[in-house]
Write a protein that holds these residues in place. Structure first.
Motif, short mmCIF file in Angstrom:
data_model
loop_
_atom_site.label_atom_id
_atom_site.label_comp_id
_atom_site.label_asym_id
_atom_site.label_seq_id
_atom_site.Cartn_x
_atom_site.Cartn_y
_atom_site.Cartn_z
N ALA A 137 3.47 7.25 3.88
CA ALA A 137 3.34 6.91 2.46
C ALA A 137 1.98 7.37 1.95
N PRO A 138 1.89 8.56 1.37
CA PRO A 138 0.62 8.99 0.77
C PRO A 138 0.27 8.07 -0.41
N TYR A 139 -1.02 7.99 -0.74
CA TYR A 139 -1.41 7.15 -1.87
C TYR A 139 -2.67 7.70 -2.53
N LEU A 140 -2.88 7.27 -3.77
CA LEU A 140 -4.08 7.64 -4.53
C LEU A 140 -5.02 6.47 -4.73
N SER A 141 -4.47 5.26 -4.85
CA SER A 141 -5.34 4.10 -5.13
C SER A 141 -4.99 2.84 -4.36
N THR A 142 -3.71 2.61 -4.08
CA THR A 142 -3.35 1.36 -3.40
C THR A 142 -2.46 1.63 -2.19
N THR A 143 -2.69 0.84 -1.14
CA THR A 143 -1.89 0.97 0.07
C THR A 143 -1.84 -0.39 0.77
N HIS A 144 -1.27 -0.42 1.95
CA HIS A 144 -1.18 -1.65 2.73
C HIS A 144 -1.16 -1.26 4.20
N TYR A 189 4.92 -0.53 12.24
CA TYR A 189 6.34 -0.20 12.40
C TYR A 189 6.99 -0.22 11.03
N HIS A 190 7.62 0.86 10.68
CA HIS A 190 8.17 0.99 9.33
C HIS A 190 9.38 0.08 9.11
N SER A 191 9.36 -0.62 8.00
CA SER A 191 10.49 -1.46 7.61
C SER A 191 11.29 -0.73 6.53
N LEU A 192 12.53 -0.43 6.84
CA LEU A 192 13.38 0.33 5.92
C LEU A 192 13.81 -0.50 4.72
N THR A 193 13.74 -1.80 4.81
CA THR A 193 14.26 -2.67 3.75
C THR A 193 13.19 -3.40 2.97
N THR A 194 11.92 -3.32 3.41
CA THR A 194 10.86 -4.04 2.68
C THR A 194 9.65 -3.19 2.35
N CYS A 195 9.43 -2.10 3.05
CA CYS A 195 8.22 -1.29 2.83
C CYS A 195 8.28 -0.56 1.49
N VAL A 196 7.17 -0.59 0.76
CA VAL A 196 7.08 0.12 -0.51
C VAL A 196 5.71 0.78 -0.62
N GLY A 197 5.70 2.08 -0.90
CA GLY A 197 4.47 2.82 -1.09
C GLY A 197 4.20 3.06 -2.56
N GLU A 198 3.01 3.61 -2.84
CA GLU A 198 2.56 3.79 -4.22
C GLU A 198 3.28 4.94 -4.93
N LEU A 199 3.56 6.03 -4.22
CA LEU A 199 3.98 7.27 -4.88
C LEU A 199 5.45 7.57 -4.63
N GLY A 200 6.31 6.85 -5.32
CA GLY A 200 7.74 7.11 -5.20
C GLY A 200 8.17 8.34 -5.96
N SER A 201 9.15 9.04 -5.41
CA SER A 201 9.72 10.23 -6.05
C SER A 201 8.64 11.26 -6.40
N GLU A 202 7.71 11.45 -5.49
CA GLU A 202 6.59 12.38 -5.69
C GLU A 202 6.86 13.68 -4.94
N ASP A 203 6.61 14.82 -5.63
CA ASP A 203 6.77 16.12 -4.99
C ASP A 203 5.52 16.46 -4.18
N LEU A 204 5.73 16.86 -2.93
CA LEU A 204 4.64 17.15 -2.01
C LEU A 204 4.93 18.41 -1.23
N HIS A 205 3.88 19.01 -0.67
CA HIS A 205 4.07 20.04 0.36
C HIS A 205 3.49 19.48 1.65
N SER A 235 -2.13 5.33 5.72
CA SER A 235 -3.56 5.65 5.58
C SER A 235 -3.77 7.04 4.99
N ALA A 236 -2.73 7.63 4.38
CA ALA A 236 -2.80 8.99 3.87
C ALA A 236 -3.36 9.01 2.44
N LEU A 237 -4.69 8.86 2.31
CA LEU A 237 -5.35 8.85 1.01
C LEU A 237 -5.52 10.28 0.51
N LEU A 238 -4.87 10.60 -0.58
CA LEU A 238 -4.98 11.92 -1.20
C LEU A 238 -6.28 12.00 -2.02
#
Length: 203
Positions: free
Chosen positions: A110-117, A121-137, A199-202
């Motif tokens: 989960a890349p982020y610009l300002s907020t993270t947690h 172990y990834h939770s498929l049903t509860t984990c939420v990152g800052e940058l949804g539907s973001e285009d990346l390379h 921890s992927a701070l852009l």
């Protein structure tokens, strides 16, 4: 390095998903179901049916299915935690372990610009990152061989994560570029490595 025949097969194993950070998709190529037999079993089918989820044929398909769900449609009460060698499903007082392919490693980032947690172990049903539907390379390189395992444009899921299936047992470097910001992460696909990276701070 992997022989050319193996390298070709590895490219077919790489699966991209999107946005999910652990408090939070898009799949391209499903990994081969090595170590994951067709059918999840009656117990898993019954647990998922309780949330109106039709069980897919394999555990890898289930991971993709749950990861791709819109946030508003996430099943409340169902926990699905991706470990190195298993997917742990829990509902109420019941817990079920579904084995994952032993030659692959499922990584959610989960890349982020300002907020993270914090997340391990990834939770498929509860984990939420800052940058949804973001285009990346995203470029992923095997540190030992310098072979490029992945080099392509992807979009995160609504939950802010992208996912990849990678060969197990490697040290890797992940480079993420959103067109304006970048981050480079030294990661691994070994037994003691996290399946969830937040921890992927852009910058």
């Amino acid at each position: 390095m992997f022989p050319s025949k193996t390298a070709a097969s590895l490219s077919a194993l790489i699966l991209l998903l999107s946005l999910t950070a652990c408090t939070g998709s898009g799949a391209d190529v499903a990994p081969a179901a090595t170590g994951a037999s067709a059918g999840l079993g009656a117990e898993a089918d019954a647990m998922l049916a309780g949330y109106d989820i039709t069980a897919p044929a394999t555990v890898t398909d289930l991971i993709e299915q749950l990861q791709a769900q819109p946030l508003a449609e996430r099943p409340k009460g169902l926990m699905a935690s991706v470990r190195v060698d298993e997917l742990l499903l829990s509902s109420g007082g019941s817990e079920l372990s579904l084995p994952l392919p032993d030659d692959l490693f499922h990584l959610s980032v989960a890349p982020y610009l300002s907020t993270t947690h914090e997340c391990f172990y990834h939770s498929l049903t509860t984990c939420v990152g800052e940058l949804g539907s973001e285009d990346l390379h995203v470029t992923i390189t095997d540190d030992a061989t310098t072979d490029v395992l992945l080099d392509r444009d992807i979009s995160t899921y609504e939950n802010g994560f992208f996912d990849v299936w990678l060969p197990a047992g490697l040290d890797i470097t992940v480079l993420i570029d959103d067109g304006e910001h970048t981050v480079e992460l030294p990661l691994g696909t070994r037994a003691d490595d996290p399946t969830c990276v937040t921890s992927a701070l852009l910058t």
